[in-house]
Motif scaffolding. Structure first.
Motif, PDB file in Angstrom:
ATOM      1  N   ALA A  49      48.200 -16.680  95.568  1.00  0.00           N
ATOM      2  CA  ALA A  49      48.834 -17.679  94.691  1.00  0.00           C
ATOM      3  C   ALA A  49      49.835 -18.578  95.388  1.00  0.00           C
ATOM      4  O   ALA A  49      50.957 -18.718  94.953  1.00  0.00           O
ATOM      5  N   ASN A  50      49.509 -19.210  96.508  1.00  0.00           N
ATOM      6  CA  ASN A  50      50.297 -20.341  97.026  1.00  0.00           C
ATOM      7  C   ASN A  50      49.431 -21.572  96.811  1.00  0.00           C
ATOM      8  O   ASN A  50      48.474 -21.818  97.532  1.00  0.00           O
ATOM      9  N   ASP A  51      49.848 -22.365  95.818  1.00  0.00           N
ATOM     10  CA  ASP A  51      48.905 -23.370  95.311  1.00  0.00           C
ATOM     11  C   ASP A  51      48.742 -24.581  96.223  1.00  0.00           C
ATOM     12  O   ASP A  51      47.697 -25.229  96.189  1.00  0.00           O
ATOM     13  N   ASN A  52      49.770 -24.939  96.992  1.00  0.00           N
ATOM     14  CA  ASN A  52      49.710 -26.216  97.751  1.00  0.00           C
ATOM     15  C   ASN A  52      49.969 -25.989  99.243  1.00  0.00           C
ATOM     16  O   ASN A  52      50.909 -25.282  99.617  1.00  0.00           O
ATOM     17  N   ALA A  53      49.140 -26.618 100.033  1.00  0.00           N
ATOM     18  CA  ALA A  53      49.330 -26.595 101.482  1.00  0.00           C
ATOM     19  C   ALA A  53      50.097 -27.842 101.913  1.00  0.00           C
ATOM     20  O   ALA A  53      50.141 -28.852 101.197  1.00  0.00           O
ATOM     21  N   PRO A  54      50.756 -27.795 103.060  1.00  0.00           N
ATOM     22  CA  PRO A  54      51.466 -29.006 103.525  1.00  0.00           C
ATOM     23  C   PRO A  54      50.482 -30.173 103.741  1.00  0.00           C
ATOM     24  O   PRO A  54      49.310 -29.964 104.084  1.00  0.00           O
ATOM     25  N   ILE A  55      51.002 -31.360 103.542  1.00  0.00           N
ATOM     26  CA  ILE A  55      50.192 -32.581 103.735  1.00  0.00           C
ATOM     27  C   ILE A  55      51.017 -33.562 104.578  1.00  0.00           C
ATOM     28  O   ILE A  55      52.159 -33.888 104.225  1.00  0.00           O
ATOM     29  N   PHE A  56      50.446 -34.031 105.716  1.00  0.00           N
ATOM     30  CA  PHE A  56      51.122 -35.036 106.566  1.00  0.00           C
ATOM     31  C   PHE A  56      51.028 -36.404 105.913  1.00  0.00           C
ATOM     32  O   PHE A  56      50.035 -36.718 105.219  1.00  0.00           O
ATOM     33  N   THR A  57      52.019 -37.181 106.129  1.00  0.00           N
ATOM     34  CA  THR A  57      52.005 -38.534 105.565  1.00  0.00           C
ATOM     35  C   THR A  57      50.950 -39.403 106.243  1.00  0.00           C
ATOM     36  O   THR A  57      50.521 -40.410 105.675  1.00  0.00           O
ATOM     37  N   GLN A  58      50.554 -39.043 107.478  1.00  0.00           N
ATOM     38  CA  GLN A  58      49.505 -39.753 108.193  1.00  0.00           C
ATOM     39  C   GLN A  58      48.612 -38.746 108.879  1.00  0.00           C
ATOM     40  O   GLN A  58      49.078 -37.700 109.320  1.00  0.00           O
ATOM     41  N   ASP A  59      47.335 -39.080 108.890  1.00  0.00           N
ATOM     42  CA  ASP A  59      46.445 -38.202 109.653  1.00  0.00           C
ATOM     43  C   ASP A  59      46.637 -38.368 111.157  1.00  0.00           C
ATOM     44  O   ASP A  59      46.372 -37.438 111.923  1.00  0.00           O
ATOM     45  N   ARG A  60      47.089 -39.534 111.554  1.00  0.00           N
ATOM     46  CA  ARG A  60      47.244 -39.826 112.987  1.00  0.00           C
ATOM     47  C   ARG A  60      48.517 -40.651 113.184  1.00  0.00           C
ATOM     48  O   ARG A  60      48.694 -41.685 112.559  1.00  0.00           O
ATOM     49  N   TYR A  61      49.373 -40.154 114.060  1.00  0.00           N
ATOM     50  CA  TYR A  61      50.614 -40.864 114.384  1.00  0.00           C
ATOM     51  C   TYR A  61      50.477 -41.478 115.793  1.00  0.00           C
ATOM     52  O   TYR A  61      49.946 -40.832 116.705  1.00  0.00           O
ATOM     53  N   THR A  62      50.959 -42.677 115.886  1.00  0.00           N
ATOM     54  CA  THR A  62      50.912 -43.369 117.192  1.00  0.00           C
ATOM     55  C   THR A  62      52.319 -43.823 117.547  1.00  0.00           C
ATOM     56  O   THR A  62      53.001 -44.468 116.726  1.00  0.00           O
ATOM     57  N   GLY A  63      52.718 -43.498 118.789  1.00  0.00           N
ATOM     58  CA  GLY A  63      54.027 -43.912 119.276  1.00  0.00           C
ATOM     59  C   GLY A  63      53.942 -44.451 120.705  1.00  0.00           C
ATOM     60  O   GLY A  63      52.994 -44.158 121.441  1.00  0.00           O
ATOM     61  N   GLN A  64      54.900 -45.266 121.085  1.00  0.00           N
ATOM     62  CA  GLN A  64      54.958 -45.837 122.427  1.00  0.00           C
ATOM     63  C   GLN A  64      56.281 -45.459 123.081  1.00  0.00           C
ATOM     64  O   GLN A  64      57.316 -45.425 122.419  1.00  0.00           O
ATOM     65  N   VAL A  65      56.193 -45.227 124.381  1.00  0.00           N
ATOM     66  CA  VAL A  65      57.393 -44.868 125.128  1.00  0.00           C
ATOM     67  C   VAL A  65      57.275 -45.461 126.532  1.00  0.00           C
ATOM     68  O   VAL A  65      56.182 -45.447 127.127  1.00  0.00           O
ATOM     69  N   LEU A  66      58.351 -46.012 127.027  1.00  0.00           N
ATOM     70  CA  LEU A  66      58.359 -46.553 128.385  1.00  0.00           C
ATOM     71  C   LEU A  66      58.248 -45.412 129.399  1.00  0.00           C
ATOM     72  O   LEU A  66      58.854 -44.351 129.223  1.00  0.00           O
ATOM     73  N   GLU A  67      57.497 -45.675 130.451  1.00  0.00           N
ATOM     74  CA  GLU A  67      57.280 -44.594 131.417  1.00  0.00           C
ATOM     75  C   GLU A  67      58.557 -44.200 132.157  1.00  0.00           C
ATOM     76  O   GLU A  67      58.628 -43.118 132.712  1.00  0.00           O
ATOM     77  N   ASN A  68      59.521 -45.069 132.160  1.00  0.00           N
ATOM     78  CA  ASN A  68      60.769 -44.713 132.821  1.00  0.00           C
ATOM     79  C   ASN A  68      61.833 -44.212 131.835  1.00  0.00           C
ATOM     80  O   ASN A  68      63.019 -44.173 132.168  1.00  0.00           O
ATOM     81  N   SER A  69      61.398 -43.849 130.602  1.00  0.00           N
ATOM     82  CA  SER A  69      62.359 -43.327 129.626  1.00  0.00           C
ATOM     83  C   SER A  69      62.888 -41.986 130.112  1.00  0.00           C
ATOM     84  O   SER A  69      62.122 -41.144 130.609  1.00  0.00           O
ATOM     85  N   PRO A  70      64.177 -41.753 129.940  1.00  0.00           N
ATOM     86  CA  PRO A  70      64.762 -40.513 130.470  1.00  0.00           C
ATOM     87  C   PRO A  70      64.393 -39.301 129.619  1.00  0.00           C
ATOM     88  O   PRO A  70      63.893 -39.414 128.496  1.00  0.00           O
ATOM     89  N   GLU A  71      64.670 -38.158 130.169  1.00  0.00           N
ATOM     90  CA  GLU A  71      64.448 -36.906 129.454  1.00  0.00           C
ATOM     91  C   GLU A  71      65.304 -36.886 128.189  1.00  0.00           C
ATOM     92  O   GLU A  71      66.464 -37.293 128.187  1.00  0.00           O
ATOM     93  N   GLY A  72      64.676 -36.393 127.064  1.00  0.00           N
ATOM     94  CA  GLY A  72      65.382 -36.320 125.773  1.00  0.00           C
ATOM     95  C   GLY A  72      65.168 -37.530 124.900  1.00  0.00           C
ATOM     96  O   GLY A  72      65.636 -37.551 123.743  1.00  0.00           O
ATOM     97  N   SER A  73      64.476 -38.551 125.403  1.00  0.00           N
ATOM     98  CA  SER A  73      64.209 -39.739 124.581  1.00  0.00           C
ATOM     99  C   SER A  73      63.290 -39.365 123.423  1.00  0.00           C
ATOM    100  O   SER A  73      62.340 -38.580 123.573  1.00  0.00           O
ATOM    101  N   VAL A  74      63.572 -39.941 122.220  1.00  0.00           N
ATOM    102  CA  VAL A  74      62.773 -39.671 121.017  1.00  0.00           C
ATOM    103  C   VAL A  74      61.520 -40.519 121.066  1.00  0.00           C
ATOM    104  O   VAL A  74      61.576 -41.729 121.277  1.00  0.00           O
ATOM    105  N   VAL A  75      60.380 -39.867 120.903  1.00  0.00           N
ATOM    106  CA  VAL A  75      59.108 -40.598 120.890  1.00  0.00           C
ATOM    107  C   VAL A  75      58.797 -41.047 119.462  1.00  0.00           C
ATOM    108  O   VAL A  75      58.601 -42.235 119.206  1.00  0.00           O
ATOM    109  N   LEU A  76      58.720 -40.113 118.540  1.00  0.00           N
ATOM    110  CA  LEU A  76      58.490 -40.402 117.125  1.00  0.00           C
ATOM    111  C   LEU A  76      58.758 -39.126 116.320  1.00  0.00           C
ATOM    112  O   LEU A  76      59.027 -38.064 116.890  1.00  0.00           O
TER     113      LEU A  76
END
Length: 790
Positions: A235-262
């Motif tokens: 009896a767990n009626d609902n499963a999680p649902i993502f807002t998007q089936d596919r997420y796309t993000g861009q990041v500069l190759e010289n971005s430092p460690e810890g930079s947020v992608v998405l």
């Protein structure tokens, strides 16, 4: 000079014809294919035949293969012209998941430089099996889930491509609850889902287990398996649902460690613990050390290390959202790495020729190189330039290849022996990055310079009577070339005209140019010698130059003086006549002498060495003229003798003497005296000495015989009748005049002479003094006496 330039033009024409006859690089490459994992030595193709080359040309022209990265994955068999595999080829290592895998090569040939493009496509073989991210997958499914519900799974990965990749999924053993569905979405993403075929009942069966099998399309096919474990939840009626089936993000190759992608976001309509969602990455094959980390609560994805666009342009992640009861959902995250201009252009040299001969033709390829940049877009667009060179230029070949070629300016090693060429490759990034490549091109020598003497002509000197093989000087020539082309040897050039015999008295050392005189020279016979000396280099063909060497013979004082006048032979010298009335300065005579030497050795000077009266005469030092120093007086002797010294100006000087005599006359009628008188007068000086000795000896005899003679004379006086006696007092004209004049007979003498009758000139038969120091007396003379009586 004209012959050398003509030969050089002919060589250039021949080289140009050969250069034009060489076919240019093919516009289309030679394409071949080879299966991966082939053994070393496997034959790909006969590249020489396809390129239209004979196998013999491959060795003669030093054919070789060049690649962009420098690795020799293939080799060329020069004997057969075959292209063979040099090492094991792994397509997945070389090209990853790329649909095509092509390795570009260049077939390079020298003399002249020529290249062919070769492309070898590495074909995939089914050497990899499908693999799931996890060996066991556990899914929690509510027992209230409706048939037809779909539960996403991580699909299997196969490193092979095309038909060798994953083609189908199946369940084993088959069961009544689940089936598998797979395919591709509109965006190209592949999916694998479990489909619920029959409602679950936890009380009847709490768990369901089976294997999920992935099959590829190879021949034979390969497969991969993962275990699926289904836990039936209550009896767990609902499963999680993502807002998007596919997420796309861009990041500069010289971005430092810890930079947020998405951030990913999933929702669950359940409340309480059933609605609490946690996020995590599904394990991805080959990415055990991920460059990303996800916050399990917020779903924020951050970098754990800087990304490299050149290593991977995109990263595909799977994120699973799970609620408190274990229901989950999966979404795809595509991270696109944005390129920054962080890679400088790379310049890979395929061929480089150095040294170059200085007579190389314009358009000759010196170097072939390729440029590449691992960046993309404008950051990877490259332009090349050559720094400040007029003798070389860059010429695009094809794609990213350039040729470094000579231009129309003729290279001159003597002017520039080495060129340092700098090629600058720059990308179009902002700011642009550059790479420099230096080519050091040495220019090899060609025998195009004639030896040059350091003087236009040479003048050398040698003293006459020199010793043989004496060194008199040296010639020197230099050649602007190098090596054998600059090695100069010297020799005597053939005489001109050719029929003229060569000079045998001069020799030239072939190594150092020293000039020697081989035999003694005589200035009076040879005053100068001209020869032509040739300087030749050791080039092929040799070049030579000639120079005139003038050898001047220096005079030595080696010739005695010769007096021409007055003659100094053995005959009696003639006398110069001088009137008693002559005044001072009167020219008596002139001494003439010559010297076969020259210069100061022939400068003659005249000096009065001896004279009867030195104060009466003077001699001109330069002219040799004998003149009166003062007027003649009555006290001066009639006969004057002079000795003139003639001396040259040599070192040491040589000299000669000239003897002459003069007669001082009151009247030139005295010249009519018989020659015998003059001769007797000339001999008077010599006779005087002998007469004095004779008179002394006779006087001694006279004292002894005086008494006996007087007695005998008285007794025989009667016997002297008829005889003619001639008494002389020293006045005989013909024979005694000189003795009387010289004063050698100071006393009167009586001479008894017997003459034959009728004699004309009355020759002396006997001469004997009668009585010394007696006054003249008359003696009887017998004209018919046959002989002289005592």
């Amino acid at each position: 000079g004209s012959a050398g330039s003509g030969r050089r033009r002919a060589q250039q024409v021949l080289c140009l014809a050969a250069f034009l006859s060489v076919p240019p690089a093919r516009p289309e490459p030679l394409r071949y294919s080879v299966a991966e994992e082939g053994e070393s030595g496997s034959v790909v193709a006969n590249v020489a035949e396809d390129a239209g080359l004979a196998p013999a040309q491959l060795s003669a022209r030093r054919a070789r293969l060049a690649s962009e990265d420098g690795r020799q994955r293939f080799r060329l068999d020069r004997g057969t012209g075959r292209l063979v595999v040099a090492e094991r080829l792994d397509r997945e290592e070389l090209c990853g998941q790329s649909g095509t895998c092509t390795l570009p090569l260049e077939l390079l040939l020298a003399d002249p430089l020529q290249f062919f493009r070769v492309e070898v496509a590495v074909e995939d073989i089914n050497d990899h099996s499908p693999a799931f991210p996890e060996e066991r997958v556990t899914l929690k499914i509510l027992e209230t889930s409706n048939p037809g519900s779909r539960f996403p799974l991580e699909g299997a990965r196969d490193l092979d491509v095309g038909s060798n990749g994953v083609q189908a999924y199946s369940i084993a053993p088959e069961n009544e609850y689940f089936s598998v569905s797979f395919g591709s979405r509109s965006n190209g993403d592949k999916y694998v889902e479990l489909v619920l075929e029959k409602a679950l009942d936890r009380e009847e069966q709490a768990e369901v287990g089976f294997s999920l099998i992935a099959m590829d399309g190879g021949s034979p096919p390969r497969s991969g398996t993962t275990q699926i474990h289904i836990v039936v939840l209550d009896a767990n009626d609902n499963a999680p649902i993502f807002t998007q089936d596919r997420y796309t993000g861009q990041v500069l190759e010289n971005s430092p460690e810890g930079s947020v992608v998405l951030s990913v976001v999933a929702t669950d309509q359940d409340a309480g613990p059933n609605g609490d969602i946690t996020y995590e990455f599904s394990q991805v094959v080959g990415q055990s050390h991920s460059a990303f980390v996800i916050d399990p609560v917020s779903g924020e994805i951050r970098l754990t290390k800087p990304l490299d666009f050149e290593a991977a342009e995109t990263h595909e992640l799977s994120v699973r959202a799970t609620d408190g009861e274990g229901l989950s959902a999966i979404c795809k995250v595509l991270v696109e790495v944005v390129d920054v201009n962080d890679n400088a252009p790379e310049l890979v040299v395929s061929s480089f020729s150095s040294p170059l001969p200085e007579n190389v033709l314009p358009g000759t390829v010196v170097a072939l190189f390729a440029v590449k940049d691992r960046d993309a877009g404008a950051n990877g667009k490259i332009s090349c330039a050559l720094e400040d060179q007029l003798s070389f230029s860059l010429r695009p070949a094809y794609k990213n290849y350039y040729e470094l070629v000579t231009v129309s300016v003729v290279l001159d090693r003597e002017e520039t022996a080495r060129y340092i060429l700098t090629v600058i490759a720059a990308d179009a990034g902002s700011p642009p990055l550059t790479t420099t490549q230096t080519f050091t091109v040495d220019i090899s020598d060609v025998n195009d310079n004639v030896p040059v003497f350091n003087q236009t002509s040479y003048t050398m000197y040698v003293h006459e009577n020199n010793v043989p093989t004496v060194l008199v000087g040296a010639v020197s020539a230099s050649d602007a070339d190098v090596g054998p082309n600059a090695k100069v040897t010297y020799s005597l050039a053939p005489a001109q005209p050719a029929e003229q015999p060569p000079c045998s008295c001069i020799s030239v050392n072939s190594e150092n140019g020293h000039v020697f005189v081989l035999q003694p020279l005589d200035y009076e016979r040879v005053r100068q010698i001209e020869v032509s000396v040739s300087a030749s280099d050791a080039g092929s063909p040799p070049l030579s130059a000639n120079v005139t060497v003038r050898l001047l013979v220096v005079d030595e004082n080696d010739n005695a003086l010769l007096v021409l006048y007055p003659a100094q032979d053995s005959s009696p010298a003639s006398s110069e006549l001088v009137p008693m009335s002559a005044e001072a300065g009167y020219l008596v005579t002139k001494v003439v002498a010559v010297d076969a030497d020259s210069g100061q050795n022939s400068w003659l000077s005249y000096h009065l060495l001896r004279a009867t009266d030195p104060g009466l005469f003077a001699v001109g030092a330069q002219s040799g003229e004998v003149r009166l120093r003062r007027p003649v007086t009555e006290r001066d002797a009639v006969k004057q003798k002079l000795v003139v010294l003639v001396r040259d100006n040599g070192r040491p000087p040589l000299s000669a003497t000239a003897a002459l005599s003069t007669l001082l006359l009151k009247d030139f009628s005295d010249v009519r005296l018989p020659h015998s008188s003059l001769a007797a007068e000339d001999e008077g000086g010599s006779l005087t000495t002998y007469l004095i000795i004779s008179l002394v000896f006779v006087s001694l005899l006279f004292l002894v015989s005086t008494a006996a003679f007087v007695t005998r004379k008285v007794c025989k006086r009667k016997e002297l009748k008829g005889e003619h006696v001639l008494y002389g007092t020293g006045h005989l004209q013909s024979g005694l005049a000189d003795a009387a004049a010289a004063g050698t007979l100071p006393h009167a003498y009586c001479y008894e002479i017997s003459l034959t009758t009728g004699s004309g000139n009355s020759e002396f038969k006997f001469l004997k003094p009668i009585i010394p120091s007696l006054p003249p007396q008359h003696c009887a003379m017998e004209t018919n006496a046959p002989s002289l009586r005592k």
